[in-house]
Scaffold this active site. Structure first.
Site, mmCIF file in Angstrom:
data_model
loop_
_atom_site.group_PDB
_atom_site.id
_atom_site.type_symbol
_atom_site.label_atom_id
_atom_site.label_comp_id
_atom_site.label_asym_id
_atom_site.label_seq_id
_atom_site.Cartn_x
_atom_site.Cartn_y
_atom_site.Cartn_z
ATOM 1 N N ASN A 115 0.888 -1.232 -0.006
ATOM 2 C CA ASN A 115 -0.018 -0.066 0.057
ATOM 3 C C ASN A 115 0.806 1.176 -0.118
ATOM 4 O O ASN A 115 1.301 1.572 1.103
ATOM 5 C CB ASN A 115 -0.902 0.022 1.289
ATOM 6 N N TRP A 116 0.884 1.807 -1.095
ATOM 7 C CA TRP A 116 1.848 3.153 -1.306
ATOM 8 C C TRP A 116 1.306 3.835 -0.612
ATOM 9 O O TRP A 116 2.200 5.332 -0.299
ATOM 10 C CB TRP A 116 2.100 2.993 -2.912
ATOM 11 N N LYS A 117 0.009 4.248 -0.370
ATOM 12 C CA LYS A 117 -0.575 5.414 0.278
ATOM 13 C C LYS A 117 -0.092 6.633 -0.562
ATOM 14 O O LYS A 117 -0.140 6.396 -1.841
ATOM 15 C CB LYS A 117 -0.003 5.615 1.667
ATOM 16 N N HIS B 23 -9.361 1.085 4.963
ATOM 17 C CA HIS B 23 -8.138 1.440 5.832
ATOM 18 C C HIS B 23 -8.376 2.250 6.927
ATOM 19 O O HIS B 23 -9.025 3.139 6.856
ATOM 20 C CB HIS B 23 -7.189 1.865 4.531
ATOM 21 N N GLU C 52 -6.976 4.652 7.931
ATOM 22 C CA GLU C 52 -6.597 6.037 7.561
ATOM 23 C C GLU C 52 -8.015 6.756 6.870
ATOM 24 O O GLU C 52 -8.256 7.799 7.259
ATOM 25 C CB GLU C 52 -5.547 6.345 6.851
ATOM 26 N N GLU D 90 -5.264 -4.867 10.631
ATOM 27 C CA GLU D 90 -4.042 -3.754 10.852
ATOM 28 C C GLU D 90 -4.418 -2.897 12.415
ATOM 29 O O GLU D 90 -5.331 -2.234 12.356
ATOM 30 C CB GLU D 90 -3.835 -2.816 9.854
ATOM 31 N N GLY E 251 2.784 2.321 10.774
ATOM 32 C CA GLY E 251 3.714 3.584 10.711
ATOM 33 C C GLY E 251 4.348 4.066 11.835
ATOM 34 O O GLY E 251 5.051 5.036 11.949
ATOM 35 N N SER F 277 3.662 -1.978 10.141
ATOM 36 C CA SER F 277 5.110 -2.245 10.407
ATOM 37 C C SER F 277 5.805 -3.672 10.291
ATOM 38 O O SER F 277 6.624 -3.991 10.853
ATOM 39 C CB SER F 277 5.638 -1.429 11.660
ATOM 40 N N GLY G 160 2.932 -1.183 4.417
ATOM 41 C CA GLY G 160 2.837 0.256 3.908
ATOM 42 C C GLY G 160 4.437 0.650 3.703
ATOM 43 O O GLY G 160 4.783 0.193 2.557
ATOM 44 N N GLY G 161 4.967 1.421 4.813
ATOM 45 C CA GLY G 161 6.348 1.924 4.219
ATOM 46 C C GLY G 161 7.233 0.910 3.662
ATOM 47 O O GLY G 161 8.139 1.544 2.653
#
Length: 249
Positions: A12-14, A98, A100, A169, A175, A211, A232-233
């Site tokens: 997930n590049w966000k 998600h 967010e 999640e 993050g 993470s 994610g990251g």
């Protein structure tokens, strides 16, 4: 896990990326995709880069998808993107709910379930995200919160549930550098698995997100109910993402 369920590692590049940076990342992913073995690989990219993802990934083992989808099929909904539009760009996946989106855009669990249904109607596979906050966990409310988030999705029925993916999640681990221990993650995955089984969909895949890194992926994937990862990251670094996929292989 029993390994009867195909592993899935999804990035997930966000809201990250540029044409130049994406080209390098996608090139690195396609060059190293064989590291994933039989594990499915996918990336969910920002809407403007779906055409770029399709051009780079078509004909490779890596599929692509979007980070959100509208509940509406078409109409006067400025800024919304319909599932059929995503299908036009060859998307296989759509993230729904998600944390967010839930926190920053006020998406209710009913809306998330409606988005999942819209994605399925257009031939996409929705990845329905659930997870608790640190306050929820400290209050001993994890199963209550997850159960409430799942309720309208479970109501879609066994046939529908068999066609989607759930991603657990924990919000406190997204993050932050903090990761649920494999045992903590497994406990919630087992709870979700039991809820799905009660609705005739015990083989629906459940991913862990929060993470996830190459260094901790193997211990997470060793758990019986963790079928892969929503990353994610670490999905923004080709070698790190492929390292996670290799741990699942």
């Amino acid at each position: 896990m029993s390994h009867t369920r195909t592993r899935l590692v999804m990035g997930n590049w966000k809201m990250h990326g540029s044409l130049e940076a994406n080209a390098a990342l996608l090139g690195g992913l396609t060059a190293g995709a064989a590291r994933a073995g039989e594990t499915q690989l996918a990336v969910c990219v920002p809407f403007p880069y779906l055409a770029q993802a399709r051009a780079a990934l078509a004909g490779t083992p890596i599929s692509w998808g979007a980070q959100d989808v509208s509940v509406h099929a078409q109409g006067a909904y400025t800024g919304e993107v319909a599932a059929a539009m995503l299908a036009d760009f060859g998307c296989a996946w759509a993230l729904c709910g998600h944390s967010e989106r839930r926190a920053l855009h006020g998406e209710s669990s009913a809306v998330v379930a409606a988005k999942a249904a819209a994605a399925l109607a257009a031939g996409l596979t929705p990845v329905v995200c659930v997870g608790e906050t640190l306050a929820d966990r400290d209050a001993g409310q994890v199963e209550c919160v997850i159960g409430d988030q799942l309720e309208p999705v479970l109501a879609l029925g066994a046939e529908t549930l068999a066609r989607l993916v759930i991603a657990y999640e924990p919000v406190w681990a997204i993050g932050t550098g903090r990761t649920a221990t494999p045992e903590q993650a497994q406990a919630v995955h087992a709870f979700i698995r039991a809820a799905l089984a009660q609705h005739g969909a015990g083989q629906t895949r459940i991913l862990y997100g929060g993470s996830v890194k190459a260094a901790n992926a193997e211990s997470l994937f060793a758990q019986p109910d963790i079928d892969g990862a929503l990353v994610g990251g670490a999905s923004l670094v080709a070698d790190e993402f492929l390292g996670i996929a290799a741990a699942a292989a």
